[in-house]
Design a protein around this motif. Structure first.
Motif, PDB file in Angstrom:
ATOM      1  N   LEU A   1       3.771  11.113   4.176  1.00  0.00           N
ATOM      2  CA  LEU A   1       2.606  10.340   3.743  1.00  0.00           C
ATOM      3  C   LEU A   1       2.985   8.886   3.509  1.00  0.00           C
ATOM      4  O   LEU A   1       2.288   7.959   3.953  1.00  0.00           O
ATOM      5  CB  LEU A   1       2.029  10.956   2.468  1.00  0.00           C
ATOM      6  CG  LEU A   1       0.813  10.254   1.851  1.00  0.00           C
ATOM      7  CD1 LEU A   1      -0.359  10.274   2.821  1.00  0.00           C
ATOM      8  CD2 LEU A   1       0.423  10.917   0.545  1.00  0.00           C
ATOM      9  N   PHE A   2       4.094   8.679   2.818  1.00  0.00           N
ATOM     10  CA  PHE A   2       4.570   7.321   2.538  1.00  0.00           C
ATOM     11  C   PHE A   2       4.870   6.573   3.833  1.00  0.00           C
ATOM     12  O   PHE A   2       4.461   5.416   4.014  1.00  0.00           O
ATOM     13  CB  PHE A   2       5.816   7.402   1.664  1.00  0.00           C
ATOM     14  CG  PHE A   2       6.457   6.077   1.364  1.00  0.00           C
ATOM     15  CD1 PHE A   2       5.977   5.269   0.355  1.00  0.00           C
ATOM     16  CD2 PHE A   2       7.544   5.643   2.101  1.00  0.00           C
ATOM     17  CE1 PHE A   2       6.568   4.039   0.076  1.00  0.00           C
ATOM     18  CE2 PHE A   2       8.144   4.426   1.840  1.00  0.00           C
ATOM     19  CZ  PHE A   2       7.655   3.619   0.821  1.00  0.00           C
ATOM     20  N   VAL A   3       5.572   7.228   4.751  1.00  0.00           N
ATOM     21  CA  VAL A   3       5.969   6.581   6.010  1.00  0.00           C
ATOM     22  C   VAL A   3       4.754   6.289   6.888  1.00  0.00           C
ATOM     23  O   VAL A   3       4.648   5.214   7.487  1.00  0.00           O
ATOM     24  CB  VAL A   3       6.984   7.467   6.753  1.00  0.00           C
ATOM     25  CG1 VAL A   3       7.165   6.996   8.194  1.00  0.00           C
ATOM     26  CG2 VAL A   3       8.322   7.450   6.040  1.00  0.00           C
ATOM     27  N   VAL A   4       3.831   7.235   6.969  1.00  0.00           N
ATOM     28  CA  VAL A   4       2.645   7.040   7.812  1.00  0.00           C
ATOM     29  C   VAL A   4       1.802   5.872   7.302  1.00  0.00           C
ATOM     30  O   VAL A   4       1.331   5.039   8.093  1.00  0.00           O
ATOM     31  CB  VAL A   4       1.804   8.333   7.871  1.00  0.00           C
ATOM     32  CG1 VAL A   4       0.435   8.061   8.483  1.00  0.00           C
ATOM     33  CG2 VAL A   4       2.529   9.404   8.670  1.00  0.00           C
ATOM     34  N   VAL A   5       1.607   5.805   5.987  1.00  0.00           N
ATOM     35  CA  VAL A   5       0.832   4.702   5.421  1.00  0.00           C
ATOM     36  C   VAL A   5       1.502   3.368   5.731  1.00  0.00           C
ATOM     37  O   VAL A   5       0.847   2.407   6.165  1.00  0.00           O
ATOM     38  CB  VAL A   5       0.654   4.886   3.904  1.00  0.00           C
ATOM     39  CG1 VAL A   5       0.053   3.622   3.275  1.00  0.00           C
ATOM     40  CG2 VAL A   5      -0.235   6.076   3.614  1.00  0.00           C
TER      41      VAL A   5
ATOM     42  N   LEU B   1       0.826  -1.201   0.000  1.00  0.00           N
ATOM     43  CA  LEU B   1       0.000   0.000   0.000  1.00  0.00           C
ATOM     44  C   LEU B   1       0.861   1.252   0.000  1.00  0.00           C
ATOM     45  O   LEU B   1       0.569   2.233  -0.700  1.00  0.00           O
ATOM     46  CB  LEU B   1      -0.931   0.000   1.222  1.00  0.00           C
ATOM     47  CG  LEU B   1      -1.941   1.147   1.304  1.00  0.00           C
ATOM     48  CD1 LEU B   1      -2.845   1.159   0.079  1.00  0.00           C
ATOM     49  CD2 LEU B   1      -2.782   1.035   2.575  1.00  0.00           C
ATOM     50  N   GLY B   2       1.949   1.225   0.774  1.00  0.00           N
ATOM     51  CA  GLY B   2       2.852   2.368   0.793  1.00  0.00           C
ATOM     52  C   GLY B   2       3.506   2.602  -0.560  1.00  0.00           C
ATOM     53  O   GLY B   2       3.695   3.745  -0.983  1.00  0.00           O
ATOM     54  N   VAL B   3       3.846   1.503  -1.257  1.00  0.00           N
ATOM     55  CA  VAL B   3       4.435   1.628  -2.588  1.00  0.00           C
ATOM     56  C   VAL B   3       3.438   2.272  -3.551  1.00  0.00           C
ATOM     57  O   VAL B   3       3.799   3.132  -4.363  1.00  0.00           O
ATOM     58  CB  VAL B   3       4.872   0.244  -3.110  1.00  0.00           C
ATOM     59  CG1 VAL B   3       5.371   0.339  -4.547  1.00  0.00           C
ATOM     60  CG2 VAL B   3       5.935  -0.345  -2.204  1.00  0.00           C
ATOM     61  N   ILE B   4       2.180   1.853  -3.460  1.00  0.00           N
ATOM     62  CA  ILE B   4       1.148   2.408  -4.337  1.00  0.00           C
ATOM     63  C   ILE B   4       0.952   3.895  -4.060  1.00  0.00           C
ATOM     64  O   ILE B   4       0.818   4.701  -4.990  1.00  0.00           O
ATOM     65  CB  ILE B   4      -0.172   1.636  -4.153  1.00  0.00           C
ATOM     66  CG1 ILE B   4      -0.026   0.210  -4.687  1.00  0.00           C
ATOM     67  CG2 ILE B   4      -1.319   2.349  -4.861  1.00  0.00           C
ATOM     68  CD1 ILE B   4      -1.232  -0.654  -4.482  1.00  0.00           C
ATOM     69  N   VAL B   5       0.938   4.267  -2.789  1.00  0.00           N
ATOM     70  CA  VAL B   5       0.820   5.687  -2.434  1.00  0.00           C
ATOM     71  C   VAL B   5       2.012   6.462  -2.981  1.00  0.00           C
ATOM     72  O   VAL B   5       1.867   7.555  -3.543  1.00  0.00           O
ATOM     73  CB  VAL B   5       0.721   5.855  -0.906  1.00  0.00           C
ATOM     74  CG1 VAL B   5       0.820   7.330  -0.515  1.00  0.00           C
ATOM     75  CG2 VAL B   5      -0.600   5.289  -0.395  1.00  0.00           C
ATOM     76  N   GLY B   6       3.215   5.903  -2.839  1.00  0.00           N
ATOM     77  CA  GLY B   6       4.405   6.564  -3.362  1.00  0.00           C
ATOM     78  C   GLY B   6       4.361   6.720  -4.868  1.00  0.00           C
ATOM     79  O   GLY B   6       4.724   7.775  -5.404  1.00  0.00           O
ATOM     80  N   LEU B   7       3.902   5.688  -5.568  1.00  0.00           N
ATOM     81  CA  LEU B   7       3.784   5.767  -7.027  1.00  0.00           C
ATOM     82  C   LEU B   7       2.772   6.826  -7.445  1.00  0.00           C
ATOM     83  O   LEU B   7       2.979   7.553  -8.416  1.00  0.00           O
ATOM     84  CB  LEU B   7       3.368   4.406  -7.597  1.00  0.00           C
ATOM     85  CG  LEU B   7       4.439   3.321  -7.653  1.00  0.00           C
ATOM     86  CD1 LEU B   7       3.822   1.996  -8.082  1.00  0.00           C
ATOM     87  CD2 LEU B   7       5.558   3.714  -8.596  1.00  0.00           C
ATOM     88  N   THR B   8       1.680   6.914  -6.691  1.00  0.00           N
ATOM     89  CA  THR B   8       0.653   7.915  -7.014  1.00  0.00           C
ATOM     90  C   THR B   8       1.203   9.324  -6.848  1.00  0.00           C
ATOM     91  O   THR B   8       0.954  10.204  -7.680  1.00  0.00           O
ATOM     92  CB  THR B   8      -0.578   7.726  -6.111  1.00  0.00           C
ATOM     93  OG1 THR B   8      -1.095   6.391  -6.280  1.00  0.00           O
ATOM     94  CG2 THR B   8      -1.674   8.715  -6.469  1.00  0.00           C
ATOM     95  N   VAL B   9       1.951   9.539  -5.773  1.00  0.00           N
ATOM     96  CA  VAL B   9       2.514  10.872  -5.520  1.00  0.00           C
ATOM     97  C   VAL B   9       3.528  11.250  -6.591  1.00  0.00           C
ATOM     98  O   VAL B   9       3.498  12.354  -7.147  1.00  0.00           O
ATOM     99  CB  VAL B   9       3.156  10.929  -4.117  1.00  0.00           C
ATOM    100  CG1 VAL B   9       3.911  12.236  -3.926  1.00  0.00           C
ATOM    101  CG2 VAL B   9       2.093  10.787  -3.040  1.00  0.00           C
ATOM    102  N   THR B  10       4.458  10.340  -6.880  1.00  0.00           N
ATOM    103  CA  THR B  10       5.487  10.645  -7.876  1.00  0.00           C
ATOM    104  C   THR B  10       4.893  10.778  -9.282  1.00  0.00           C
ATOM    105  O   THR B  10       5.383  11.564 -10.097  1.00  0.00           O
ATOM    106  CB  THR B  10       6.571   9.555  -7.881  1.00  0.00           C
ATOM    107  OG1 THR B  10       5.950   8.270  -8.068  1.00  0.00           O
ATOM    108  CG2 THR B  10       7.334   9.542  -6.571  1.00  0.00           C
ATOM    109  N   SER B  11       3.852  10.007  -9.559  1.00  0.00           N
ATOM    110  CA  SER B  11       3.219  10.085 -10.875  1.00  0.00           C
ATOM    111  C   SER B  11       2.572  11.435 -11.121  1.00  0.00           C
ATOM    112  O   SER B  11       2.464  11.885 -12.268  1.00  0.00           O
ATOM    113  CB  SER B  11       2.170   8.982 -11.019  1.00  0.00           C
ATOM    114  OG  SER B  11       2.744   7.700 -10.959  1.00  0.00           O
ATOM    115  N   SER B  12       2.127  12.078 -10.055  1.00  0.00           N
ATOM    116  CA  SER B  12       1.442  13.357 -10.221  1.00  0.00           C
ATOM    117  C   SER B  12       2.356  14.419 -10.824  1.00  0.00           C
ATOM    118  O   SER B  12       1.875  15.343 -11.495  1.00  0.00           O
ATOM    119  CB  SER B  12       0.888  13.845  -8.876  1.00  0.00           C
ATOM    120  OG  SER B  12       1.941  14.160  -7.979  1.00  0.00           O
TER     121      SER B  12
END
Length: 316
Positions: free
Chosen positions: A290-294, A241-252
């Motif tokens: 955000l990544f760390v908290v998730v 889940l953290g990886v997905i959140v990170g990918l979403t942030v960087t993709s933006s």
């Protein structure tokens, strides 16, 4: 269990500190001077300025101090909730990011929902179908989706859905229609990663003895997969889940620039190109937090979802 929680919290703090340190070091290794960049962009010849004038401009943002002092000044400010002042805009960084973050959050939430829906559906279908060639195609789709460059996906969507069919606006932020193509572009890679993990989990879960027991009780294959397979297969997916959140942030960063959306992604690109150090540091720390908290929440919840980890944590 207490040692497990404390260990995860300390790891989260260490990751945040490392992210800040690396970002700070990279920004200060850049050869250019942010003040000189702003003056040049404004059409002012820096060579015509007196040293006192340039020094006063640098002192305005604390750039005249030694690097180690600036490091701890910024770090102390972050710990107290003070993100500093934007060099290019001369306003608080919190205001700069606050004006853009709503657009990025909305796009991220929509893209995340789309990725969750199609990634889960694809993994379920790949596990359900029995036709070998169709199952092979479905199982290869996530790898294909993850390998496509996002900028290429965005360009293809703009060309087909906007220029040829005229269904959607090509750029800008014009209501819900302007969210469709950016959301699809972001969700393609995040949904592909999720589908890959779920497919492997489905394969492992469907071989378990309790699945055979459920089938023996008369449940249909589809019902077994939904009631027993999907629930257990979803547990390993939580770890990414953290990886997905990170990918979403960087993709933006790529997607908002490509679709001309005024969000944190495009703000990041502008701040990096103008070397607006306080803004870049703040964005890096917000994304890292955000990544760390998730990941921390997942780590703390996982022992509650998987008893084996709970027993391990208690033993530790």
């Amino acid at each position: 269990m207490t040692r497990y929680v404390i260990g995860r919290v300390l790891q989260a703090i260490a990751v945040l500190w490392a992210a800040y340190t690396v970002a700070f070091a990279v920004l200060y290794l850049l050869p250019s001077n942010p003040i000189a960049l702003q003056l040049t962009a404004a059409g002012i010849d820096t060579t015509s300025l007196k040293p006192a004038q340039l020094h006063a401009a640098e002192a305005r943002f604390g750039l005249d101090k030694p690097v180690i002092v600036q490091y701890f000044d910024h770090l102390g400010g972050f710990l107290h909730g003070n993100l500093g002042t934007s060099i290019t805009r001369d306003i608080p960084v919190t205001q700069v990011i606050g004006d853009r973050i709503d657009s990025t959050l909305l796009l991220s939430l929509v893209a995340g929902a789309v990725a969750l829906i199609w990634g889960t559906a694809l993994a379920y279908l790949a596990s359900y179908v029995r036709v070998r060639w169709l199952r092979l195609i479905l199982s290869r789709l996530p790898a294909f989706g993850a390998s496509l460059p996002q900028f290429l996906t965005g360009l293809l969507l703009i060309q087909f859905l906007s220029f040829q069919l005229g269904w959607l606006p090509s750029t800008g932020q014009q209501g819900w229609k302007s969210l469709v193509m950016p959301s699809i572009t972001i969700s393609l890679i995040t949904g592909s990663v999720l589908a890959q993990v779920l497919m492997r989990s489905f394969e492992d879960v469907m071989r378990q003895p309790h699945i055979a027991t459920a089938r023996a009780k008369g449940l249909s294959r589809g019902a077994v997969q939904l009631r027993h397979g999907l629930r257990n297969a979803a547990l390993p997916a939580l770890t990414i889940l953290g990886v997905i959140v990170g990918l979403t942030v960087t993709s933006s960063v790529v997607v908002e620039t490509e679709f001309n959306r005024q969000g944190v992604g495009s703000l990041t690109q502008d701040a990096v190109s103008t070397q607006d150090i306080p803004v870049v540091l703040a964005i890096v720390m917000i994304a890292a937090t955000l990544f760390v908290v998730v990941n921390l929440v997942v780590d703390l919840l996982y022992p509650l979802l998987d008893p084996r980890i709970s027993h391990y944590a208690k033993a530790a």
